[in-house]
Design a protein around this motif. Sequence first.
Motif, PDB file in Angstrom:
ATOM      1  N   GLN A  80      12.649   5.739  10.225  1.00  0.00           N
ATOM      2  CA  GLN A  80      12.611   6.995  10.980  1.00  0.00           C
ATOM      3  C   GLN A  80      11.385   7.054  11.877  1.00  0.00           C
ATOM      4  O   GLN A  80      11.460   7.489  13.031  1.00  0.00           O
ATOM      5  CB  GLN A  80      12.614   8.192  10.027  1.00  0.00           C
ATOM      6  CG  GLN A  80      13.927   8.426   9.327  1.00  0.00           C
ATOM      7  CD  GLN A  80      13.840   9.575   8.335  1.00  0.00           C
ATOM      8  OE1 GLN A  80      12.765  10.076   8.039  1.00  0.00           O
ATOM      9  NE2 GLN A  80      14.991   9.982   7.826  1.00  0.00           N
ATOM     10  N   TYR A  81      10.261   6.602  11.338  1.00  0.00           N
ATOM     11  CA  TYR A  81       9.029   6.594  12.127  1.00  0.00           C
ATOM     12  C   TYR A  81       9.182   5.684  13.341  1.00  0.00           C
ATOM     13  O   TYR A  81       8.782   6.049  14.452  1.00  0.00           O
ATOM     14  CB  TYR A  81       7.861   6.129  11.254  1.00  0.00           C
ATOM     15  CG  TYR A  81       6.597   5.893  12.015  1.00  0.00           C
ATOM     16  CD1 TYR A  81       5.850   6.962  12.494  1.00  0.00           C
ATOM     17  CD2 TYR A  81       6.145   4.607  12.268  1.00  0.00           C
ATOM     18  CE1 TYR A  81       4.699   6.739  13.204  1.00  0.00           C
ATOM     19  CE2 TYR A  81       5.008   4.382  12.967  1.00  0.00           C
ATOM     20  CZ  TYR A  81       4.274   5.454  13.435  1.00  0.00           C
ATOM     21  OH  TYR A  81       3.137   5.221  14.141  1.00  0.00           O
ATOM     22  N   GLU A  82       9.779   4.508  13.145  1.00  0.00           N
ATOM     23  CA  GLU A  82       9.992   3.586  14.261  1.00  0.00           C
ATOM     24  C   GLU A  82      10.913   4.208  15.305  1.00  0.00           C
ATOM     25  O   GLU A  82      10.685   4.065  16.506  1.00  0.00           O
ATOM     26  CB  GLU A  82      10.582   2.262  13.760  1.00  0.00           C
ATOM     27  CG  GLU A  82       9.630   1.425  12.960  1.00  0.00           C
ATOM     28  CD  GLU A  82       8.477   0.903  13.800  1.00  0.00           C
ATOM     29  OE1 GLU A  82       8.664   0.635  14.998  1.00  0.00           O
ATOM     30  OE2 GLU A  82       7.370   0.774  13.235  1.00  0.00           O
ATOM     31  N   GLN A  83      11.955   4.907  14.847  1.00  0.00           N
ATOM     32  CA  GLN A  83      12.862   5.557  15.798  1.00  0.00           C
ATOM     33  C   GLN A  83      12.142   6.648  16.572  1.00  0.00           C
ATOM     34  O   GLN A  83      12.284   6.755  17.792  1.00  0.00           O
ATOM     35  CB  GLN A  83      14.062   6.146  15.059  1.00  0.00           C
ATOM     36  CG  GLN A  83      15.037   5.117  14.547  1.00  0.00           C
ATOM     37  CD  GLN A  83      16.169   5.750  13.745  1.00  0.00           C
ATOM     38  OE1 GLN A  83      16.101   6.926  13.419  1.00  0.00           O
ATOM     39  NE2 GLN A  83      17.179   4.967  13.433  1.00  0.00           N
ATOM     40  N   GLN A  84      11.357   7.454  15.865  1.00  0.00           N
ATOM     41  CA  GLN A  84      10.606   8.517  16.534  1.00  0.00           C
ATOM     42  C   GLN A  84       9.581   7.931  17.493  1.00  0.00           C
ATOM     43  O   GLN A  84       9.385   8.444  18.600  1.00  0.00           O
ATOM     44  CB  GLN A  84       9.907   9.408  15.504  1.00  0.00           C
ATOM     45  CG  GLN A  84      10.859  10.275  14.709  1.00  0.00           C
ATOM     46  CD  GLN A  84      10.145  11.058  13.619  1.00  0.00           C
ATOM     47  OE1 GLN A  84       8.983  10.807  13.330  1.00  0.00           O
ATOM     48  NE2 GLN A  84      10.851  11.994  13.016  1.00  0.00           N
ATOM     49  N   LEU A  85       8.941   6.858  17.064  1.00  0.00           N
ATOM     50  CA  LEU A  85       7.955   6.209  17.923  1.00  0.00           C
ATOM     51  C   LEU A  85       8.622   5.656  19.187  1.00  0.00           C
ATOM     52  O   LEU A  85       8.111   5.801  20.297  1.00  0.00           O
ATOM     53  CB  LEU A  85       7.260   5.080  17.154  1.00  0.00           C
ATOM     54  CG  LEU A  85       6.124   4.368  17.876  1.00  0.00           C
ATOM     55  CD1 LEU A  85       4.995   5.343  18.173  1.00  0.00           C
ATOM     56  CD2 LEU A  85       5.601   3.227  17.024  1.00  0.00           C
ATOM     57  N   GLY A  86       9.787   5.040  19.009  1.00  0.00           N
ATOM     58  CA  GLY A  86      10.530   4.518  20.162  1.00  0.00           C
ATOM     59  C   GLY A  86      10.956   5.638  21.103  1.00  0.00           C
ATOM     60  O   GLY A  86      10.838   5.518  22.325  1.00  0.00           O
ATOM     61  N   GLU A  87      11.424   6.740  20.504  1.00  0.00           N
ATOM     62  CA  GLU A  87      11.831   7.883  21.335  1.00  0.00           C
ATOM     63  C   GLU A  87      10.627   8.462  22.077  1.00  0.00           C
ATOM     64  O   GLU A  87      10.719   8.789  23.267  1.00  0.00           O
ATOM     65  CB  GLU A  87      12.485   8.960  20.446  1.00  0.00           C
ATOM     66  CG  GLU A  87      12.994  10.149  21.210  1.00  0.00           C
ATOM     67  CD  GLU A  87      14.137   9.802  22.140  1.00  0.00           C
ATOM     68  OE1 GLU A  87      14.266  10.473  23.176  1.00  0.00           O
ATOM     69  OE2 GLU A  87      14.884   8.846  21.857  1.00  0.00           O
ATOM     70  N   SER A  88       9.507   8.553  21.380  1.00  0.00           N
ATOM     71  CA  SER A  88       8.285   9.064  22.019  1.00  0.00           C
ATOM     72  C   SER A  88       7.847   8.143  23.157  1.00  0.00           C
ATOM     73  O   SER A  88       7.417   8.612  24.219  1.00  0.00           O
ATOM     74  CB  SER A  88       7.162   9.180  20.988  1.00  0.00           C
ATOM     75  OG  SER A  88       7.490  10.125  20.018  1.00  0.00           O
ATOM     76  N   ARG A  89       7.956   6.832  22.936  1.00  0.00           N
ATOM     77  CA  ARG A  89       7.581   5.884  23.993  1.00  0.00           C
ATOM     78  C   ARG A  89       8.497   6.039  25.205  1.00  0.00           C
ATOM     79  O   ARG A  89       8.034   6.028  26.347  1.00  0.00           O
ATOM     80  CB  ARG A  89       7.663   4.452  23.473  1.00  0.00           C
ATOM     81  CG  ARG A  89       6.516   4.094  22.597  1.00  0.00           C
ATOM     82  CD  ARG A  89       6.583   2.638  22.176  1.00  0.00           C
ATOM     83  NE  ARG A  89       5.451   2.335  21.314  1.00  0.00           N
ATOM     84  CZ  ARG A  89       5.418   1.354  20.465  1.00  0.00           C
ATOM     85  NH1 ARG A  89       6.449   0.545  20.364  1.00  0.00           N
ATOM     86  NH2 ARG A  89       4.370   1.145  19.720  1.00  0.00           N
ATOM     87  N   ARG A  90       9.804   6.196  24.947  1.00  0.00           N
ATOM     88  CA  ARG A  90      10.738   6.372  26.065  1.00  0.00           C
ATOM     89  C   ARG A  90      10.433   7.658  26.823  1.00  0.00           C
ATOM     90  O   ARG A  90      10.418   7.673  28.061  1.00  0.00           O
ATOM     91  CB  ARG A  90      12.176   6.386  25.556  1.00  0.00           C
ATOM     92  CG  ARG A  90      12.732   5.018  25.254  1.00  0.00           C
ATOM     93  CD  ARG A  90      14.235   5.082  25.003  1.00  0.00           C
ATOM     94  NE  ARG A  90      14.526   5.761  23.756  1.00  0.00           N
ATOM     95  CZ  ARG A  90      14.597   5.181  22.577  1.00  0.00           C
ATOM     96  NH1 ARG A  90      14.455   3.892  22.494  1.00  0.00           N
ATOM     97  NH2 ARG A  90      14.857   5.863  21.483  1.00  0.00           N
TER      98      ARG A  90
END
Length: 162
Positions: A80-90
């Motif tokens: 979940q953290y990786e997904q949130q981090l990826g979304e934040s980066r996008r």
Amino acid sequence: MTYWTILLAVETAAEEGGGLFDIDATLPLMAVQFLLLAAILNAIFYKPLTKAIDEREEYIRNNQKQARERLEKSQMLASQYEQQLGESRRQSQAIIAQAEADAQKMAAEQIAQAQKQAQQEREKAQQEIEQQKQEAMRSLEQQVDTLSRQILEKLLGPELVK
């Protein structure tokens, strides 16, 4: 070594006149003592030890189960953290791209405005130069007329020049 001990016991028994095992009251008594000792050891030593071993196994099994559950939970949280981090980066990249586009648009507008203002000032300066040139030409013409009149007055006399 054991082989020699057994041979020595057989020879000693043969010399004493008895066999290896004498069947008398000693053998059942020894058997009862052995069973009693086994029961006592079982009650005092083996059952508590077996119980402690079982409890330890259960404890270890529970800890392993909890560790697996925690590992799965931590992996899920990491995912979940990786997904949130990826979304934040996008999102941040989109914001940066939008900001860059806005900045380029503003810079282009300011450059166009500055060029337009420079063009207006250059045209204004050119008009002023042209106006000053016209005034200078009129002034020179007046001076030329004045000088010409003075020359004519000197050559012909003031009465003839009017």
